[in-house]
Design a protein around this motif. Structure first.
Motif, PDB file in Angstrom:
ATOM      1  N   LYS A  74      10.630  -2.394 -19.912  1.00  0.00           N
ATOM      2  CA  LYS A  74      12.001  -2.188 -19.422  1.00  0.00           C
ATOM      3  C   LYS A  74      12.984  -3.060 -20.200  1.00  0.00           C
ATOM      4  O   LYS A  74      14.109  -2.641 -20.472  1.00  0.00           O
ATOM      5  N   VAL A 114      11.242   4.190 -15.326  1.00  0.00           N
ATOM      6  CA  VAL A 114      12.696   4.158 -15.404  1.00  0.00           C
ATOM      7  C   VAL A 114      13.167   5.543 -14.981  1.00  0.00           C
ATOM      8  O   VAL A 114      12.414   6.517 -15.054  1.00  0.00           O
ATOM      9  N   ILE A 139      17.263   1.349 -14.130  1.00  0.00           N
ATOM     10  CA  ILE A 139      16.079   0.491 -14.164  1.00  0.00           C
ATOM     11  C   ILE A 139      16.096  -0.341 -12.893  1.00  0.00           C
ATOM     12  O   ILE A 139      17.043  -1.079 -12.642  1.00  0.00           O
TER      13      ILE A 139
END
Length: 87
Positions: free
Chosen positions: A16, A47, A40
């Motif tokens: 992420k 995601v 996120i």
């Protein structure tokens, strides 16, 4: 029109940070190039992509999946994959 939302699976949760990028450059570039918002959150290894039209959302999903497979995200790769996925 309502927002549509799809998820993209990540191999590792720490990816992420790669999606966000330094100074949020990658995520801003992705959103600008695709017209889709990247969400996120705390969901493990996922995601979310949010948009208002399905074709743009599906195209953004394909781009994100290619970036995730590469395991390295840069603004140049985002633009390259956008071009490839748009053809």
């Amino acid at each position: 029109m309502d927002n549509l939302k799809i998820s993209v699976l990540l191999e590792r949760d720490d990816f992420k940070m790669e999606i966000i990028g330094r100074d949020a450059r990658n995520i801003r570039c992705f959103e600008q190039e695709t017209g889709v918002k990247v969400v996120i959150d705390d969901t493990p290894q996922r995601v979310f992509l949010v948009g208002t039209d399905l074709p743009s959302l599906e195209n953004a999903r394909r781009i994100m999946e290619k970036l995730v497979r590469d395991k390295k995200i840069t603004e140049a790769k985002i633009k390259e994959y956008k071009k490839l996925c748009s053809e």
